[in-house]
Design a protein around this motif. Structure first.
Motif, PDB file in Angstrom:
ATOM      1  N   GLU A 164     -11.367   8.050   3.715  1.00 31.06           N
ATOM      2  CA  GLU A 164     -12.517   8.682   3.512  1.00 31.06           C
ATOM      3  C   GLU A 164     -13.484   7.974   4.401  1.00 31.06           C
ATOM      4  N   ASN A 207       0.828  -1.392  -0.051  1.00 29.93           N
ATOM      5  CA  ASN A 207      -0.054   0.195   0.023  1.00 29.93           C
ATOM      6  C   ASN A 207       0.775   1.112   0.075  1.00 29.93           C
ATOM      7  N   SER A 208       0.533   2.430  -0.876  1.00 29.26           N
ATOM      8  CA  SER A 208       1.280   3.590  -0.936  1.00 29.26           C
ATOM      9  C   SER A 208       2.806   3.383  -1.111  1.00 29.26           C
ATOM     10  N   GLY A 267     -10.851   5.897   0.494  1.00 31.35           N
ATOM     11  CA  GLY A 267      -9.766   6.803   0.295  1.00 31.35           C
ATOM     12  C   GLY A 267      -8.287   6.144   0.006  1.00 31.35           C
ATOM     13  N   HIS A 268      -7.480   6.196   0.678  1.00 35.41           N
ATOM     14  CA  HIS A 268      -5.849   5.925   0.464  1.00 35.41           C
ATOM     15  C   HIS A 268      -5.713   4.617   0.886  1.00 35.41           C
ATOM     16  N   ASP A 310      -3.686  10.242  -6.354  1.00 27.43           N
ATOM     17  CA  ASP A 310      -5.031  10.392  -7.208  1.00 27.43           C
ATOM     18  C   ASP A 310      -5.160   8.804  -8.064  1.00 27.43           C
ATOM     19  N   TRP A 346      -7.536   0.244  -5.675  1.00 25.09           N
ATOM     20  CA  TRP A 346      -7.523   1.546  -5.625  1.00 25.09           C
ATOM     21  C   TRP A 346      -8.731   2.340  -5.144  1.00 25.09           C
ATOM     22  N   GLY A 347      -8.773   3.154  -3.993  1.00 24.33           N
ATOM     23  CA  GLY A 347      -9.723   3.962  -3.686  1.00 24.33           C
ATOM     24  C   GLY A 347     -10.190   5.259  -4.506  1.00 24.33           C
ATOM     25  N   ASP A 364      -3.320   1.237  -4.081  1.00 24.63           N
ATOM     26  CA  ASP A 364      -3.091   2.932  -3.983  1.00 24.63           C
ATOM     27  C   ASP A 364      -1.591   3.009  -3.833  1.00 24.63           C
ATOM     28  N   SER A 416      -2.922  15.098  -7.175  1.00 23.36           N
ATOM     29  CA  SER A 416      -3.883  14.944  -5.798  1.00 23.36           C
ATOM     30  C   SER A 416      -3.833  16.253  -4.992  1.00 23.36           C
ATOM     31  N   ASP A 470      -9.074   8.608  -3.222  1.00 24.29           N
ATOM     32  CA  ASP A 470      -7.786   8.740  -2.569  1.00 24.29           C
ATOM     33  C   ASP A 470      -7.251  10.298  -2.863  1.00 24.29           C
ATOM     34  N   ARG A 471      -7.082  10.931  -1.803  1.00 20.11           N
ATOM     35  CA  ARG A 471      -6.674  12.256  -1.782  1.00 20.11           C
ATOM     36  C   ARG A 471      -5.091  12.261  -1.582  1.00 20.11           C
TER      37      ARG A 471
END
Length: 319
Positions: free
Chosen positions: A206, A141-142, A296-297, A273, A265-266, A166, A176, A269-270
């Protein structure tokens, strides 16, 4: 899932009994939060282990099983316990390996002081060798997604599948909210006080998980206390990103990654993106894509059951 939720509910009764009768000091808050984490790990039969990997004493969670080996890699300023609810929804026979990356959670700073993402991947490879694994599914993730991608390009013969949740590493067409803040000189992922901690939580998720007082202050203090090391890690992460962009890393993904790929992916996601998804798909045309509306993320925290089921179905389809 029921075991984990029941454990939290039972602890919650104890927590609020203490609060109502005696109040709760910082040390009591920390102890209660630690107990919640221990209960969560126990519900999934995860054991805390530690071993020396290259230049760091790495702490990791492990649950041995007869099924596929699955390594879960957390993101920037997170830790191994971010995967607990997600892990609780995965099949019971999975051999789970969930490390704290160097400088995160219970794994200290490395001896050489570097948080370069390629070196993080090499440390994970040392863990894989330590565990005697030859094949595994890797999920990130990330920042952990970027590390998982890098790992797969360096050690492609070990990887049975790559899952990007994400993931960092490739930018989308749309900037983003997070990257806009960075351009203005502010990093919303590094909390320095209560206000920035709450803003960080809102930006990342989110769907906010239940985190009652007095557990929330314990998480906040731990996050803020890590501000200096988080700044170091972030600087090395950006340096790695710049270097990889100069060496055409996306093309390397196409060349090296031949295994099945899952992209989750959400859509809200802020941080990273959702427009990055078609770019990843361009370089990894074999990828299956699953988008989560109103998420979200960090889907593994926001919708653990749904996102874990998607992963389990994906792995089952290629076993």
């Amino acid at each position: 899932m029921k075991r984990f939720n029941l454990a939290q509910s039972l602890l919650g009764c104890t927590v609020f009994s203490v609060v109502l009768t005696t109040g709760c000091t910082n040390s009591q808050q920390d102890a209660l939060y630690s107990k919640v984490i221990d209960l969560g790990r126990g519900a999934v039969n995860l054991q805390v282990e530690q071993a020396h990997m290259r230049d760091v004493d790495m702490t990791y969670l492990e649950r041995k099983g007869s099924g596929p080996a699955v390594m879960l890699i957390h993101g920037f300023s997170a830790n191994k316990d971010a995967w607990l609810k997600f892990a609780n929804e995965l099949p019971d026979d999975y051999h789970l390996i969930i490390p704290d990356l160097a400088g995160h959670g219970e794994t200290p700073a490395p001896i050489n002081g570097s948080y370069d993402l390629e070196q993080q991947a090499q440390r994970l490879n040392a863990l894989v060798a330590h565990l005697g694994l030859t094949q595994l599914h890797i999920v990130g993730n990330s920042m952990g997604g970027a590390i998982s991608s890098i790992y797969t390009t360096i050690y492609p013969e070990q990887i049975q599948s790559l899952t990007l949740m994400d993931a960092a590493g490739i930018d989308g067409a749309n900037k983003s909210e997070y990257y806009q803040a960075l351009e203005n000189g502010h990093n919303p992922l590094i909390a320095t006080d209560k206000e920035s901690f709450e803003n960080r939580m809102q930006m990342v998720m989110e769907i906010q998980p239940f985190l009652p007082w007095p557990l929330r202050p314990a998480v906040m203090r731990d996050t803020i206390e890590r501000v200096d090391i988080n700044r170091e890690i972030f600087a090395d992460m950006i340096a790695t990103r710049t270097r990889l962009s100069e060496t055409n890393f996306p093309e390397l993904l196409t060349e090296k990654v031949k295994v099945p790929v899952l992209i989750m992916w959400g859509e809200k996601d802020r941080v990273l993106d959702v427009s990055a998804v078609p770019v990843f798909k361009h370089y990894l045309p074999q990828a299956k894509v699953v988008l989560f509306p109103e998420v979200g993320h960090v889907p593994m925290l926001e919708i653990p059951e749904k996102s874990a089921n998607v992963l389990a179905e994906f792995i089952a389809s290629i076993q």
